[in-house]
Motif scaffolding. Sequence first.
Motif, mmCIF file in Angstrom:
data_model
loop_
_atom_site.group_PDB
_atom_site.id
_atom_site.type_symbol
_atom_site.label_atom_id
_atom_site.label_comp_id
_atom_site.label_asym_id
_atom_site.label_seq_id
_atom_site.Cartn_x
_atom_site.Cartn_y
_atom_site.Cartn_z
ATOM 1 N N GLY A 96 6.853 45.876 -45.059
ATOM 2 C CA GLY A 96 7.820 45.831 -46.132
ATOM 3 C C GLY A 96 7.685 44.640 -47.058
ATOM 4 O O GLY A 96 8.386 44.562 -48.076
ATOM 5 N N GLU A 138 2.807 52.367 -46.688
ATOM 6 C CA GLU A 138 4.200 52.670 -46.352
ATOM 7 C C GLU A 138 5.093 52.757 -47.583
ATOM 8 O O GLU A 138 6.039 53.557 -47.607
ATOM 9 C CB GLU A 138 4.725 51.635 -45.357
ATOM 10 C CG GLU A 138 4.101 51.805 -43.977
ATOM 11 C CD GLU A 138 4.595 50.814 -42.966
ATOM 12 O OE1 GLU A 138 4.441 51.092 -41.755
ATOM 13 O OE2 GLU A 138 5.128 49.748 -43.343
ATOM 14 N N LEU A 192 7.643 55.826 -48.422
ATOM 15 C CA LEU A 192 9.062 55.656 -48.735
ATOM 16 C C LEU A 192 9.403 56.268 -50.097
ATOM 17 O O LEU A 192 10.454 56.909 -50.257
ATOM 18 C CB LEU A 192 9.423 54.176 -48.709
ATOM 19 C CG LEU A 192 9.415 53.514 -47.319
ATOM 20 C CD1 LEU A 192 9.522 52.001 -47.449
ATOM 21 C CD2 LEU A 192 10.534 54.060 -46.452
ATOM 22 N N PRO A 247 10.583 58.809 -44.038
ATOM 23 C CA PRO A 247 11.162 57.615 -43.415
ATOM 24 C C PRO A 247 10.109 56.771 -42.710
ATOM 25 O O PRO A 247 9.121 57.296 -42.178
ATOM 26 C CB PRO A 247 12.161 58.195 -42.406
ATOM 27 C CG PRO A 247 11.640 59.561 -42.092
ATOM 28 C CD PRO A 247 11.009 60.056 -43.355
ATOM 29 N N ARG A 281 10.506 54.217 -39.844
ATOM 30 C CA ARG A 281 11.582 53.797 -38.950
ATOM 31 C C ARG A 281 11.562 52.314 -38.637
ATOM 32 O O ARG A 281 12.617 51.671 -38.555
ATOM 33 C CB ARG A 281 11.516 54.636 -37.662
ATOM 34 C CG ARG A 281 12.695 54.476 -36.690
ATOM 35 C CD ARG A 281 14.041 54.891 -37.278
ATOM 36 N NE ARG A 281 13.953 56.062 -38.129
ATOM 37 C CZ ARG A 281 13.826 57.332 -37.669
ATOM 38 N NH1 ARG A 281 13.767 57.581 -36.376
ATOM 39 N NH2 ARG A 281 13.768 58.344 -38.524
ATOM 40 N N HIS A 282 10.376 51.725 -38.438
ATOM 41 C CA HIS A 282 10.370 50.302 -38.075
ATOM 42 C C HIS A 282 10.867 49.425 -39.220
ATOM 43 O O HIS A 282 11.452 48.374 -38.973
ATOM 44 C CB HIS A 282 8.987 49.849 -37.591
ATOM 45 C CG HIS A 282 7.879 50.034 -38.573
ATOM 46 N ND1 HIS A 282 7.181 51.200 -38.683
ATOM 47 C CD2 HIS A 282 7.350 49.191 -39.501
ATOM 48 C CE1 HIS A 282 6.255 51.077 -39.614
ATOM 49 N NE2 HIS A 282 6.341 49.880 -40.134
ATOM 50 N N ILE A 283 10.661 49.866 -40.464
ATOM 51 C CA ILE A 283 11.245 49.123 -41.584
ATOM 52 C C ILE A 283 12.753 49.322 -41.604
ATOM 53 O O ILE A 283 13.522 48.365 -41.792
ATOM 54 C CB ILE A 283 10.604 49.567 -42.917
ATOM 55 C CG1 ILE A 283 9.134 49.144 -42.961
ATOM 56 C CG2 ILE A 283 11.362 48.971 -44.095
ATOM 57 C CD1 ILE A 283 8.419 49.531 -44.244
ATOM 58 N N GLU A 284 13.217 50.554 -41.384
ATOM 59 C CA GLU A 284 14.660 50.827 -41.340
ATOM 60 C C GLU A 284 15.350 49.955 -40.305
ATOM 61 O O GLU A 284 16.459 49.452 -40.532
ATOM 62 C CB GLU A 284 14.906 52.295 -40.981
ATOM 63 C CG GLU A 284 14.500 53.313 -42.028
ATOM 64 C CD GLU A 284 14.699 54.731 -41.526
ATOM 65 O OE1 GLU A 284 15.190 54.904 -40.383
ATOM 66 O OE2 GLU A 284 14.356 55.667 -42.257
ATOM 67 N N GLU A 285 14.713 49.783 -39.153
ATOM 68 C CA GLU A 285 15.347 49.088 -38.030
ATOM 69 C C GLU A 285 14.977 47.608 -37.953
ATOM 70 O O GLU A 285 15.424 46.907 -37.037
ATOM 71 C CB GLU A 285 14.998 49.800 -36.729
ATOM 72 C CG GLU A 285 15.522 51.230 -36.691
ATOM 73 C CD GLU A 285 15.282 51.944 -35.375
ATOM 74 O OE1 GLU A 285 15.963 52.959 -35.111
ATOM 75 O OE2 GLU A 285 14.415 51.488 -34.588
ATOM 76 N N ARG A 299 4.794 56.474 -36.217
ATOM 77 C CA ARG A 299 5.969 56.572 -37.078
ATOM 78 C C ARG A 299 6.605 57.937 -36.846
ATOM 79 O O ARG A 299 5.971 58.956 -37.136
ATOM 80 C CB ARG A 299 5.571 56.389 -38.546
ATOM 81 C CG ARG A 299 5.023 55.003 -38.852
ATOM 82 C CD ARG A 299 4.240 54.977 -40.160
ATOM 83 N NE ARG A 299 3.685 53.646 -40.426
ATOM 84 C CZ ARG A 299 2.566 53.177 -39.881
ATOM 85 N NH1 ARG A 299 1.875 53.932 -39.024
ATOM 86 N NH2 ARG A 299 2.134 51.967 -40.173
ATOM 87 N N HIS A 359 14.758 60.274 -33.353
ATOM 88 C CA HIS A 359 15.917 61.149 -33.372
ATOM 89 C C HIS A 359 15.549 62.561 -32.913
ATOM 90 O O HIS A 359 14.376 62.970 -32.961
ATOM 91 C CB HIS A 359 16.520 61.200 -34.776
ATOM 92 C CG HIS A 359 16.988 59.875 -35.286
ATOM 93 N ND1 HIS A 359 17.915 59.105 -34.626
ATOM 94 C CD2 HIS A 359 16.636 59.171 -36.401
ATOM 95 C CE1 HIS A 359 18.146 58.003 -35.304
ATOM 96 N NE2 HIS A 359 17.370 58.000 -36.381
#
Length: 261
Positions: free
Chosen positions: A25, A121, A125, A130, A132-136, A164, A214
């Motif tokens: 990110g 990435e 986006l 998605p 996920r590791h950037i989201e979290e 991912r 998920h």
Amino acid sequence: MSFADVSPADARRRFREGLVTPTAGWSAGYAQANLIAVSRDYAFDVLLFAQRNPKPCPILDVLEPGQFTGPLLGEDGDIRTDVPTYQVYVDGEPVQQVADATDAWADDLVAFLVGCSFSFEAALLEAGVPVRHIEEGRNVPMYRTDRGCRPAGRMHGPLVVSMRPMPAECVADAVRITSRYPSVHGAPVHVGDPAGLGIADLSAPDFGEAVTIHDGEVPVFWACGVTPQAAVMASRPPLAIGHAPGHMLVTDLRDSALIVP
């Protein structure tokens, strides 16, 4: 200012000053690179290993023996200081992680800069896929597989992959987008059941951190630039220095320069 807005030069300055953080990110629009440095005596074996295994080891640049900078590092870059944290290997064993590798560096080390999947990435986006590791706010999960790389001289070892998770309807877009970035691993090597790669437990990555998967999501796996470090651990050269997994070199190379039409 978000990390995505930080320039590569500013990112490297922050890491040089001691900031330790995974770099997913950071500096949107600019390529990130894996690092593996070995002695001149092992350099041809590593180069041949990369040539024979281009999916996990796409070379972006190779520095001369003892050289500390290059065109991807800007005017004042230093390969020994500008990665957030380094992993030092002695006889293939990971002996220490350091934020500055200057004291561990040897004069005859040859540094290889290997493409990193963080570089595509932003494109994922932008397409609504998605990450996920950037989201979290976590380090990307990485796994050793049961697929061996093609050996080269004294270098051998397993393929390492990053993962991912995403909704099934996003997989086709992810494949299409990342296939245009062969210099940073390109399209996935596997989609779906991790057992197909010999991975027993997605909640226990070999490198990085586990992320949430998920219900209804599909794990998607890309070849990973930690593969050369897995080869170092298997092949046991006297000295090697790499980035700590997920803690990449932020380069001046634009992601757009890596796209294949």
